[in-house]
Design a protein around this motif. Structure first.
Motif, PDB file in Angstrom:
ATOM      1  N   CYS A 263       0.751  -1.246   0.002  1.00 23.61           N
ATOM      2  CA  CYS A 263      -0.164  -0.062   0.102  1.00 23.61           C
ATOM      3  C   CYS A 263       0.830   1.219  -0.065  1.00 23.61           C
ATOM      4  O   CYS A 263       2.008   1.232   0.447  1.00 23.61           O
ATOM      5  CB  CYS A 263      -0.769  -0.238   1.119  1.00 23.61           C
ATOM      6  SG  CYS A 263      -1.788  -1.624   1.585  1.00 23.61           S
ATOM      7  N   ASP A 264       0.174   2.351  -0.578  1.00 21.86           N
ATOM      8  CA  ASP A 264       1.196   3.607  -0.464  1.00 21.86           C
ATOM      9  C   ASP A 264      -0.051   4.612  -0.102  1.00 21.86           C
ATOM     10  O   ASP A 264      -0.795   5.139  -0.936  1.00 21.86           O
ATOM     11  CB  ASP A 264       1.503   4.004  -1.762  1.00 21.86           C
ATOM     12  CG  ASP A 264       2.317   5.350  -1.924  1.00 21.86           C
ATOM     13  OD1 ASP A 264       2.644   5.776  -0.677  1.00 21.86           O
ATOM     14  OD2 ASP A 264       2.561   5.741  -2.901  1.00 21.86           O
ATOM     15  N   GLY A 265      -0.398   4.619   1.192  1.00 21.22           N
ATOM     16  CA  GLY A 265      -1.494   5.769   1.593  1.00 21.22           C
ATOM     17  C   GLY A 265      -2.740   5.366   1.322  1.00 21.22           C
ATOM     18  O   GLY A 265      -3.450   6.281   1.112  1.00 21.22           O
TER      19      GLY A 265
ATOM     20  N   THR B 110      -6.523   3.674   7.329  1.00 21.99           N
ATOM     21  CA  THR B 110      -5.554   4.070   6.096  1.00 21.99           C
ATOM     22  C   THR B 110      -4.395   3.086   6.549  1.00 21.99           C
ATOM     23  O   THR B 110      -4.089   2.885   7.568  1.00 21.99           O
ATOM     24  CB  THR B 110      -5.232   5.563   6.373  1.00 21.99           C
ATOM     25  OG1 THR B 110      -6.225   6.444   6.333  1.00 21.99           O
ATOM     26  CG2 THR B 110      -4.064   5.871   5.493  1.00 21.99           C
TER      27      THR B 110
ATOM     28  N   VAL C  38      -0.221   2.196   5.312  1.00 20.77           N
ATOM     29  CA  VAL C  38       0.864   2.600   4.590  1.00 20.77           C
ATOM     30  C   VAL C  38       2.074   1.377   4.564  1.00 20.77           C
ATOM     31  O   VAL C  38       2.294   0.978   5.644  1.00 20.77           O
ATOM     32  CB  VAL C  38       1.594   3.941   5.266  1.00 20.77           C
ATOM     33  CG1 VAL C  38       2.632   4.278   4.795  1.00 20.77           C
ATOM     34  CG2 VAL C  38       0.403   5.083   5.507  1.00 20.77           C
TER      35      VAL C  38
END
Length: 234
Positions: free
Chosen positions: A31-33, A76, A78
């Motif tokens: 994941c990226d944000g 969320t 990250v």
């Protein structure tokens, strides 16, 4: 923003634990944000995660308990995230963890591993109240479409006794859990077949009519079933 998931895997629990646990599951993603929503359903989850997982910009500990939800909950993530979950029936999870029942959507608890290990090793299926267990089985078989009086009859109890015991074990009423079970069926059908007729779906799941389905669906998801289906269509 990129997300690379691996197939979601579900695994049946040992026979001795099936009265308390629906399944174990595992997923992993890069994941990226990424911000995603957890949609309500009829189960409580013990969630172990490895990686960055945040609620309102605050890191979530591992594990945490995700109880029954009335609205979607946004999290969320990250970086790499790996999740192992224990999907429990809401009328058994508090006994599994040795916690007082409650209506908290998300609950943090300390040092659960010893509690879980003790429960799993000794496999205490008899710990669940027989009346509550019978009621849960009846609700699962009917996919949440039974009236409270019918659930009580299946559990060989009065409505008053059943409601008292159910709330003591899960923190929720029979109607609360049944509503989430039925919503889950509607959500899953529209996820897989977004062009499904809403009138036919309402009838199949035991809703009074399409308007009843729409009200209940919006209550738990924050959107109408028609809007949910439109988002799923190509």
């Amino acid at each position: 923003m990129t997300t690379t998931p691996v197939p979601h895997g579900e695994f049946d629990p040992p026979e001795a634990l099936r009265g308390a646990i629906r399944c174990f599951w595992h997923t992993r993603r890069e994941c990226d944000g990424t911000r995603f929503e957890i949609i309500p359903d009829g189960y409580a989850e013990i969630v172990f995660h490895f990686g960055g997982c945040y609620l309102d910009d605050k890191p979530l500990p591992s594990p945490f308990l995700m109880g029954l939800l009335n609205q979607p909950l946004a999290l969320t993530t990250v970086g790499p995230l790996e999740v192992i979950g224990v999907r429990c029936y809401p009328w058994t999870v508090f006994d599994v963890l040795g916690l007082p029942p409650g209506r908290d959507g998300l609950r943090v608890f300390e040092h659960p591993v010893a509690l879980l290990a003790r429960y799993f090793l000794h496999a205490r299926p008899a710990a669940v109240d027989g009346t509550v267990f019978k009621a849960g089985v009846a609700m699962l078989e009917a996919r949440g479409a039974l009236a409270v009086s019918a659930v009580a009859a299946a559990a060989h109890a009065t409505v008053r006794t059943l409601e008292r015991k159910f709330k003591q074990s899960s923190g929720h009423t029979v109607k609360d859990v049944a509503g989430l079970m039925r919503f889950e069926q509607a959500r899953n059908r529209l996820w897989a077949e977004p062009r499904t007729s809403l009138a036919a779906l309402a009838q199949a799941l035991g809703y009074t009519d399409q308007s009843h389905l729409s009200r209940e669906f919006k209550r738990y998801s924050g959107m109408t079933p028609a809007a949910f289906a439109r988002k799923r269509r190509p």
